[in-house]
Design a protein around this motif. Sequence first.
Motif, mmCIF file in Angstrom:
data_model
loop_
_atom_site.group_PDB
_atom_site.id
_atom_site.type_symbol
_atom_site.label_atom_id
_atom_site.label_comp_id
_atom_site.label_asym_id
_atom_site.label_seq_id
_atom_site.Cartn_x
_atom_site.Cartn_y
_atom_site.Cartn_z
ATOM 1 N N SER A 189 0.806 -1.222 0.000
ATOM 2 C CA SER A 189 0.000 0.000 0.000
ATOM 3 C C SER A 189 0.840 1.274 0.000
ATOM 4 O O SER A 189 0.302 2.369 0.172
ATOM 5 C CB SER A 189 -0.937 0.011 1.213
ATOM 6 O OG SER A 189 -0.197 -0.060 2.415
ATOM 7 N N ARG A 190 2.145 1.149 -0.204
ATOM 8 C CA ARG A 190 3.004 2.331 -0.168
ATOM 9 C C ARG A 190 2.615 3.333 -1.249
ATOM 10 O O ARG A 190 2.650 4.551 -1.028
ATOM 11 C CB ARG A 190 4.468 1.914 -0.319
ATOM 12 C CG ARG A 190 5.469 3.055 -0.252
ATOM 13 C CD ARG A 190 5.365 3.849 1.026
ATOM 14 N NE ARG A 190 6.388 4.878 1.118
ATOM 15 C CZ ARG A 190 6.305 5.931 1.899
ATOM 16 N NH1 ARG A 190 5.245 6.105 2.693
ATOM 17 N NH2 ARG A 190 7.276 6.817 1.931
ATOM 18 N N GLY A 191 2.255 2.821 -2.425
ATOM 19 C CA GLY A 191 1.854 3.721 -3.505
ATOM 20 C C GLY A 191 0.655 4.561 -3.126
ATOM 21 O O GLY A 191 0.593 5.768 -3.419
ATOM 22 N N ALA A 192 -0.320 3.953 -2.455
ATOM 23 C CA ALA A 192 -1.503 4.696 -2.007
ATOM 24 C C ALA A 192 -1.136 5.733 -0.956
ATOM 25 O O ALA A 192 -1.673 6.846 -0.937
ATOM 26 C CB ALA A 192 -2.551 3.726 -1.461
ATOM 27 N N GLU A 193 -0.198 5.381 -0.067
ATOM 28 C CA GLU A 193 0.258 6.336 0.954
ATOM 29 C C GLU A 193 0.887 7.563 0.299
ATOM 30 O O GLU A 193 0.587 8.709 0.671
ATOM 31 C CB GLU A 193 1.276 5.664 1.874
ATOM 32 C CG GLU A 193 0.696 4.583 2.769
ATOM 33 C CD GLU A 193 1.770 3.892 3.583
ATOM 34 O OE1 GLU A 193 2.939 4.343 3.515
ATOM 35 O OE2 GLU A 193 1.447 2.916 4.272
ATOM 36 N N LEU A 194 1.755 7.326 -0.672
ATOM 37 C CA LEU A 194 2.423 8.435 -1.348
ATOM 38 C C LEU A 194 1.421 9.293 -2.113
ATOM 39 O O LEU A 194 1.549 10.524 -2.155
ATOM 40 C CB LEU A 194 3.491 7.897 -2.294
ATOM 41 C CG LEU A 194 4.694 7.224 -1.620
ATOM 42 C CD1 LEU A 194 5.602 6.580 -2.662
ATOM 43 C CD2 LEU A 194 5.483 8.232 -0.798
ATOM 44 N N LEU A 195 0.421 8.644 -2.722
ATOM 45 C CA LEU A 195 -0.581 9.403 -3.465
ATOM 46 C C LEU A 195 -1.359 10.330 -2.526
ATOM 47 O O LEU A 195 -1.632 11.491 -2.866
ATOM 48 C CB LEU A 195 -1.533 8.443 -4.181
ATOM 49 C CG LEU A 195 -2.613 9.075 -5.062
ATOM 50 C CD1 LEU A 195 -1.986 9.970 -6.132
ATOM 51 C CD2 LEU A 195 -3.466 7.991 -5.717
ATOM 52 N N CYS A 196 -1.689 9.835 -1.343
ATOM 53 C CA CYS A 196 -2.364 10.691 -0.365
ATOM 54 C C CYS A 196 -1.484 11.881 0.024
ATOM 55 O O CYS A 196 -1.971 13.007 0.163
ATOM 56 C CB CYS A 196 -2.704 9.883 0.889
ATOM 57 S SG CYS A 196 -4.037 8.692 0.679
ATOM 58 N N GLU A 197 -0.195 11.625 0.170
ATOM 59 C CA GLU A 197 0.727 12.691 0.594
ATOM 60 C C GLU A 197 0.889 13.772 -0.469
ATOM 61 O O GLU A 197 1.008 14.958 -0.143
ATOM 62 C CB GLU A 197 2.089 12.087 0.925
ATOM 63 C CG GLU A 197 2.089 11.234 2.190
ATOM 64 C CD GLU A 197 3.440 10.582 2.441
ATOM 65 O OE1 GLU A 197 4.413 10.978 1.761
ATOM 66 O OE2 GLU A 197 3.519 9.682 3.295
ATOM 67 N N ILE A 198 0.922 13.358 -1.751
ATOM 68 C CA ILE A 198 1.208 14.347 -2.801
ATOM 69 C C ILE A 198 -0.040 14.972 -3.409
ATOM 70 O O ILE A 198 0.076 15.892 -4.222
ATOM 71 C CB ILE A 198 2.056 13.727 -3.931
ATOM 72 C CG1 ILE A 198 1.253 12.673 -4.714
ATOM 73 C CG2 ILE A 198 3.338 13.145 -3.389
ATOM 74 C CD1 ILE A 198 1.945 12.216 -5.983
ATOM 75 N N THR A 199 -1.230 14.535 -3.015
ATOM 76 C CA THR A 199 -2.457 15.097 -3.594
ATOM 77 C C THR A 199 -2.548 16.609 -3.420
ATOM 78 O O THR A 199 -2.876 17.330 -4.373
ATOM 79 C CB THR A 199 -3.702 14.403 -3.015
ATOM 80 O OG1 THR A 199 -3.709 13.028 -3.430
ATOM 81 C CG2 THR A 199 -4.982 15.065 -3.519
ATOM 82 N N PRO A 200 -2.250 17.177 -2.224
ATOM 83 C CA PRO A 200 -2.295 18.642 -2.116
ATOM 84 C C PRO A 200 -1.325 19.333 -3.075
ATOM 85 O O PRO A 200 -1.639 20.374 -3.654
ATOM 86 C CB PRO A 200 -1.906 18.890 -0.656
ATOM 87 C CG PRO A 200 -2.309 17.637 0.056
ATOM 88 C CD PRO A 200 -2.014 16.545 -0.919
ATOM 89 N N THR A 201 -0.140 18.743 -3.276
ATOM 90 C CA THR A 201 0.837 19.317 -4.207
ATOM 91 C C THR A 201 0.325 19.240 -5.638
ATOM 92 O O THR A 201 0.480 20.191 -6.424
ATOM 93 C CB THR A 201 2.183 18.577 -4.098
ATOM 94 O OG1 THR A 201 2.642 18.646 -2.745
ATOM 95 C CG2 THR A 201 3.222 19.196 -5.013
ATOM 96 N N LEU A 202 -0.297 18.117 -5.991
ATOM 97 C CA LEU A 202 -0.875 17.987 -7.331
ATOM 98 C C LEU A 202 -1.964 19.032 -7.562
ATOM 99 O O LEU A 202 -2.038 19.647 -8.634
ATOM 100 C CB LEU A 202 -1.467 16.577 -7.518
ATOM 101 C CG LEU A 202 -0.479 15.413 -7.565
ATOM 102 C CD1 LEU A 202 -1.236 14.087 -7.624
ATOM 103 C CD2 LEU A 202 0.452 15.550 -8.770
#
Length: 236
Positions: A189-202
């Motif tokens: 699930s690391r990919g999902a964790e990173l996606l949550c982290e970078i969503t505000p930046t996106l």
Amino acid sequence: MKILILTDKLGIGGAETHIAQLANELVKRGNKVLIASRGGETADRLEAQGIAQIRLPLDTHSPIRWLILRHKLRNLIRREGIEVAHAHARVPALIIRGFRRIGCAEIVTVHAKFRSGILRRLLSYWGENSIAVSEDLRAYLHNVYQIPLQRIEVIPNGIDLLRFLPKEKKETSAPLRILFASRLDADCSRGAELLCEITPTLAERLGKVAVTIVGGGSKMAEFEQRAEKTNRLLGF
């Protein structure tokens, strides 16, 4: 070329999708492909498309059955003139060990980090050449099983653009939609964790962004909390 693909079962999942796409592309390129597995939804679908399937209990943990399966597969390879045996799970990989002596190349693709106790390491085989679907799995094979790096090729999982590329251009006013689908357990699930982290930046860089995480597992509740936190941060 005649290629035998082996896996434990062919239900629904990431490794199964990988095998299906591999088999179809190999056939398109003029190869003859035969798949051996316990069977499942993906096996049925591939069989309907004309890719031959052999149902064998390649998910068994019985050493006696391993010997029986080795005998059956050895006869199959000789009868069909198979040139490459390509295993996608731990038991099938162990069973094909030594088939190079009858003129069949041995390749193993690694889709995940398997448990690696002493007995499991002794009963693991990674082929004459190994394929890892990511750089971290290449490092795992090298560090845990001492496989030389030059024997491990990284071929990342990809997306079939002919299937998923939109036929029409999306309006620029529409939000960028990102779909992440996976089992949501600690090991994947690391990919999902990173996606949550970078969503505000996106959202800051690209404007409107809509992210959907689909799946289930032991970390599902944690991701629901992450999603709520990110939505509050973005003002939703």
